[in-house]
Scaffold this motif. Structure first.
Motif, PDB file in Angstrom:
ATOM      1  N   VAL A   1       0.827  -1.214   0.000  1.00 58.31           N
ATOM      2  CA  VAL A   1       0.000   0.000   0.000  1.00 58.31           C
ATOM      3  C   VAL A   1       0.856   1.256   0.000  1.00 58.31           C
ATOM      4  O   VAL A   1       0.441   2.302   0.511  1.00 58.31           O
ATOM      5  CB  VAL A   1      -0.962  -0.003   1.206  1.00 58.31           C
ATOM      6  N   ALA A   2       2.037   1.193  -0.570  1.00 55.20           N
ATOM      7  CA  ALA A   2       3.008   2.278  -0.476  1.00 55.20           C
ATOM      8  C   ALA A   2       2.483   3.616  -0.991  1.00 55.20           C
ATOM      9  O   ALA A   2       2.952   4.668  -0.552  1.00 55.20           O
ATOM     10  CB  ALA A   2       4.284   1.903  -1.228  1.00 55.20           C
ATOM     11  N   GLU A   3       1.516   3.618  -1.899  1.00 54.23           N
ATOM     12  CA  GLU A   3       1.054   4.869  -2.503  1.00 54.23           C
ATOM     13  C   GLU A   3      -0.227   5.400  -1.860  1.00 54.23           C
ATOM     14  O   GLU A   3      -0.807   6.356  -2.371  1.00 54.23           O
ATOM     15  CB  GLU A   3       0.834   4.663  -4.010  1.00 54.23           C
ATOM     16  N   SER A   4      -0.686   4.787  -0.788  1.00 57.66           N
ATOM     17  CA  SER A   4      -1.929   5.219  -0.137  1.00 57.66           C
ATOM     18  C   SER A   4      -1.631   5.749   1.262  1.00 57.66           C
ATOM     19  O   SER A   4      -1.349   4.970   2.177  1.00 57.66           O
ATOM     20  CB  SER A   4      -2.916   4.050  -0.052  1.00 57.66           C
ATOM     21  N   PRO A   5      -1.710   7.073   1.470  1.00 59.91           N
ATOM     22  CA  PRO A   5      -1.421   7.628   2.802  1.00 59.91           C
ATOM     23  C   PRO A   5      -2.332   7.076   3.890  1.00 59.91           C
ATOM     24  O   PRO A   5      -1.873   6.812   5.014  1.00 59.91           O
ATOM     25  CB  PRO A   5      -1.644   9.134   2.612  1.00 59.91           C
ATOM     26  N   GLY A   6      -3.603   6.893   3.569  1.00 61.14           N
ATOM     27  CA  GLY A   6      -4.538   6.386   4.575  1.00 61.14           C
ATOM     28  C   GLY A   6      -4.183   4.990   5.042  1.00 61.14           C
ATOM     29  O   GLY A   6      -4.144   4.708   6.252  1.00 61.14           O
ATOM     30  N   TRP A   7      -3.926   4.094   4.113  1.00 59.95           N
ATOM     31  CA  TRP A   7      -3.565   2.723   4.474  1.00 59.95           C
ATOM     32  C   TRP A   7      -2.200   2.674   5.153  1.00 59.95           C
ATOM     33  O   TRP A   7      -1.969   1.849   6.050  1.00 59.95           O
ATOM     34  CB  TRP A   7      -3.571   1.822   3.244  1.00 59.95           C
ATOM     35  N   LEU A   8      -1.290   3.541   4.746  1.00 64.73           N
ATOM     36  CA  LEU A   8       0.010   3.595   5.416  1.00 64.73           C
ATOM     37  C   LEU A   8      -0.166   3.953   6.892  1.00 64.73           C
ATOM     38  O   LEU A   8       0.450   3.346   7.773  1.00 64.73           O
ATOM     39  CB  LEU A   8       0.917   4.620   4.739  1.00 64.73           C
ATOM     40  N   ALA A   9      -1.032   4.946   7.173  1.00 58.43           N
ATOM     41  CA  ALA A   9      -1.273   5.353   8.557  1.00 58.43           C
ATOM     42  C   ALA A   9      -1.888   4.203   9.358  1.00 58.43           C
ATOM     43  O   ALA A   9      -1.523   3.973  10.521  1.00 58.43           O
ATOM     44  CB  ALA A   9      -2.186   6.576   8.589  1.00 58.43           C
TER      45      ALA A   9
END
Length: 398
Positions: free
Chosen positions: A82-90
């Protein structure tokens, strides 16, 4: 073997911390997202600290360690996906921090089961050495790797390192023999059968003193961590490189402290080591605020690394030995939650106050309050703990 596992996982933690902060800022261009990721582990510690300690007390700590390490592998692999998704990274950073919260009390209890009380300061000192040694190298490594191969491949590489720790943990069983519950009856400070964390604090002046010391450190550390860039860049006039050097100076002397902790405690005792080390470290921050400059920052952080680390590890070890074996995990986990809670409050409060009264005043007053607070800590630590009701009844029967 456990030291090697902790060394490897610490290397991953420091490297991924830098890589994540760089990646989220480059991905979003938002200071808010960067701040959210930085605060997530603190929030996780507040939420899961006590629960994690309960897990370590009620389950086999070896099994907890062996289960949480593969869980961290899965989460790291998820960061790659999920490297390109800020929400999933959080979300995954929060999950990773939660797993780490469960791991930490179990690891501390496991160390105490592997070694005797006499050898515990040396064991915890070597653990501290592993963390500070990786702090010298891993942040730079994380920044270099993400610049060369990007965040996704960095996460994948760190997943491989963490997988090595998980595999190594499978070998720990051959040395592990859990101490029997009857060990609680041998506690010399009247902490027998206290049952809950709050009851332990109520009945043991030593436990209250050690917890108060951690609260005081959070009072000092929150403003210092939050406002350190402002102090260095805005007040001192240092460059970003000089700011990094001053920060690294702390780790240099902290690395030296690790192997010395056991010897220092045996020579000076716990009380002088814990209170004296904290007093020196807090005083150096006050000196830096009074005479702010880049050379003074390097000197202050370099000189404070050793006494602070000796004090911190000594207090953690002493508290672990003060608590009955049946609730050591809860003590470690709940203390982590308390420390994180006070750190978060003081970080947020310092940001508001700094605009009103100035950065130097906020950091200086916080360090001064922590320094003065060592007086009641000293008085509590030298108090003779009162025996519990169970202890008194046992003495009466004798």
């Amino acid at each position: 073997m456990l030291w090697a596992i902790n060394f490897t996982s610490s290397m991953v933690g420091w490297s991924m911390g830098i890589a994540l902060s760089v990646h989220i800022y480059q991905l979003t261009g938002s200071a808010l997202w960067t701040a959210i990721l930085a605060a997530t582990p603190t929030v996780s510690a507040i939420v899961f600290g006590h629960l994690a300690g309960t897990v370590a007390d009620r389950w086999n700590p070896l099994r907890v360690v062996q289960l949480t390490l593969p869980a961290r592998v899965v989460v790291l692999l998820g960061l790659f996906v999920v490297a390109e998704s800020p929400g999933w990274l959080a979300i995954l950073v929060f999950v990773q921090a939660a797993v780490q919260q469960i791991y930490r009390p179990a690891e501390q209890v496991l160390i105490a089961d592997f070694v005797s009380a006499e050898d515990l300061p040396e064991a915890n000192g070597l653990n501290s050495f592993a963390s500070n040694a990786t702090r010298l190298v891993a942040p730079a490594l994380g920044g270099f790797v993400i610049a060369v191969v990007g965040f996704g491949w960095t996460a994948l590489g760190m997943t491989a390192f963490m997988a090595c720790s998980a595999i190594l943990s499978l070998t720990l069983g051959r040395w592990f023999q859990q101490s029997p519950p009857s060990e609680d009856a041998e506690m010399p400070d009247g902490s027998k059968s206290v049952g809950t964390y709050l009851k332990l604090l109520r009945r043991s002046p030593r436990a209250r003193g050690l917890v108060l010391l951690q609260v005081l450190d959070a009072v000092k550390e929150g403003p210092l961590s939050a406002l350190f860039p402002v102090l260095m860049l805005g007040v001192v006039g240092a460059t970003s490189t000089e700011m990094g050097l001053a920060n690294s100076a702390f780790a240099v002397s902290a690395v030296v402290a690790g192997p010395l902790i056991g010897v220092v405690i045996k020579r000076l005792g716990y009380q002088l080591t814990v209170v004296g080390g904290a007093a020196v470290a807090y005083s150096l921050i006050v000196v830096l605020v009074i005479w702010p400059s880049f050379p003074m920052a390097v000197i202050a952080f370099f000189l404070s690394g050793l006494p602070f680390t000796v004090s911190w590890v000594g207090s953690q070890t002493w508290l672990l030995l003060t608590a009955p074996r049946s609730m050591r995990g809860r003590v470690v986990g709940t203390n982590g939650a308390v420390y994180s809670c006070f750190t978060l409050i003081t970080m947020l409060g310092s940001g508001v106050l700094a605009d009103m009264i100035g950065v130097r005043w906020v950091i200086g007053v916080a360090a001064g309050v922590a320094l003065i607070g060592l007086v009641p800590v000293h008085l509590l630590l030298r108090s003779v703990p009162k025996p519990t009701d169970a202890s008194a009844e046992s003495e009466g029967q004798k």
